[in-house]
Write an enzyme that holds these catalytic residues in place. Structure first.
Site, PDB file in Angstrom:
ATOM      1  N   VAL A   1       0.837  -1.208   0.000  1.00 20.29           N
ATOM      2  CA  VAL A   1       0.000   0.000   0.000  1.00 20.29           C
ATOM      3  C   VAL A   1       0.869   1.254   0.000  1.00 20.29           C
ATOM      4  CG1 VAL A   1      -1.776   1.273   1.242  1.00 20.29           C
ATOM      5  CG2 VAL A   1      -1.907  -1.217   1.135  1.00 20.29           C
TER       6      VAL A   1
ATOM      7  N   GLY B   1     -11.509 -15.450  14.478  1.00 17.69           N
ATOM      8  CA  GLY B   1     -11.484 -13.980  14.457  1.00 17.69           C
ATOM      9  C   GLY B   1     -12.086 -13.382  13.203  1.00 17.69           C
TER      10      GLY B   1
ATOM     11  N   TYR C   1      -4.183  -6.675  16.547  1.00 17.71           N
ATOM     12  CA  TYR C   1      -3.865  -5.835  15.380  1.00 17.71           C
ATOM     13  C   TYR C   1      -4.854  -4.666  15.295  1.00 17.71           C
ATOM     14  CZ  TYR C   1      -4.122  -4.247  10.569  1.00 17.71           C
ATOM     15  OH  TYR C   1      -4.190  -3.449   9.457  1.00 17.71           O
TER      16      TYR C   1
END
Ligand code: UDP
Length: 327
Positions: free
Chosen positions: A12, A279, A139
């Site tokens: 990115v 998750g 995170y």
């Protein structure tokens, strides 16, 4: 503007650095190459290799910058559950060091890579910025903690800041794409199967409460995402921390992504049904209405086949470069 881009050797950060250069900005990339590649730094950017918590303060003190785009981060959800200390230190502590260095140097403009993971399991889709933030892993929690720190810096110290909460970024631009040592993302993995690097793709869960039983995500083209950074930079206001969700606004299931990859590549792509990944939420779709209204952003490459085709072209380019290097 003269801009410091942390993590500009990553996927990115590298594409965003490229788009900034194309718009006439001067770019200095800092990256420790822990997950990025020196090849991912676009031509025309100056590259300083090293830990952002050491190199960025030194550069900010010694040189003049108009702003910082902060991409450098650890971003593996599973790893964050097993080794949270890496995420609290690598993401939160290092960003606090960066914020202090910016304050000391009088650099007042920041664009930060936040994430849809701050929302956890959403109560409503599409997800707006009003959705409660209840991350389900360290995170997402580390990124949310940074968002809170940035808000307080904007209020107290006049920072002109924008957090962009990415949904599922994919595709490639200008020869820059996903090329990680440890790949966990769906589209590059499926394409690696098509390219013959892997035998099959595991579908994590076929019993989700979705139309075809597989999880639904909002895939945003990397170039559209990069353009949002440019708009965020140009419209920043001192003392304000803005938050924007960025997605294409449409959801595609894992099976739909695999079908798109089969259409684009013309290859069969074997699948294996596997248990749900811990998750993972069932459905994540962004409302990007705020970014459209306030940034004037408009995603242009929302067609899933186009996103996949760009990723495929990039992967094939990588394969032929590796082949040429072996000759
Ligand atoms: N996924 C999958 N098989 C894989 C990798 C991912 O079924 O080998 C699923 C994953 O469970 C999720 C979706 O694909 O529902 C997108 O996962 P990815 O890791 O690309 O992004 P995330 O949504 O986790 O940020």
């Amino acid at each position: 503007m003269r801009l410091l881009v942390t993590g500009g050797a990553g996927y990115v950060g590298g594409v965003c650095a490229k788009v900034l250069l194309e718009s006439g900005h001067e770019v200095v990339v800092v990256d420790d190459l822990s997950t990025g590649n020196a090849d991912g730094v676009p031509l025309g950017a100056r590259f300083v290799e090293g830990d952002i918590a050491e190199v960025a303060p030194r550069l900010l003190a010694a040189e003049t910058f108009d702003g910082v785009l902060h991409f450098a981060a650890m971003s593996l959800v599973g790893e964050s559950v097993e080794q949270p200390e890496k995420y609290w230190h690598g993401n939160v502590v290092k960003t606090l060091t960066l914020l202090e260095a910016m304050r000391a140097a009088g650099v007042g403009r920041l664009v930060f890579s936040s994430t849809a993971a701050v929302y956890g399991e959403p109560q409503r889709v599409p997800i707006t910025e009003e959705e409660p933030t209840r991350p389900t892993n360290p995170y997402g929690a580390s990124k949310l903690a940074i968002d809170h720190a940035i808000t307080s810096y904007a209020v107290a110290h006049g920072l002109a800041a924008t957090s962009l909460r990415y949904f599922n970024v994919a595709g490639a631009y200008a020869g820059l794409g996903e090329n990680r040592v440890v790949e966990t993302h769906l589209i590059p993995l499926v394409l690696q199967v098509a390219a013959g690097y892997r035998k099959s793709i595991s579908i994590f869960g076929t019993d989700w409460p979705t139309a075809d039983g597989t999880a639904v995500r909002d895939y945003i083209h990397i170039r559209d995402l990069a353009l949002a950074h440019l708009l965020a930079l140009n419209t920043a206001e001192a003392g304000t921390h803005r938050l924007f969700n960025l997605g294409s606004g449409a959801g595609f299931s894992v099976r739909e992504v695999i079908s798109a990859c089969r259409r684009v590549t013309g290859l069969p792509i074997p699948t294996v049904e596997a248990p749900r990944r811990p998750g993972d939420p069932a459905t994540l779709i962004a409302s990007s209405a705020r970014a459209v209204a306030e940034l004037g952003w408009q995603p242009e490459h929302t067609d899933l086949d186009e996103i996949v085709a760009d990723a495929w072209e990039y992967l094939r380019g990588l394969g032929s470069r590796a082949h040429a290097a072996q000759q």
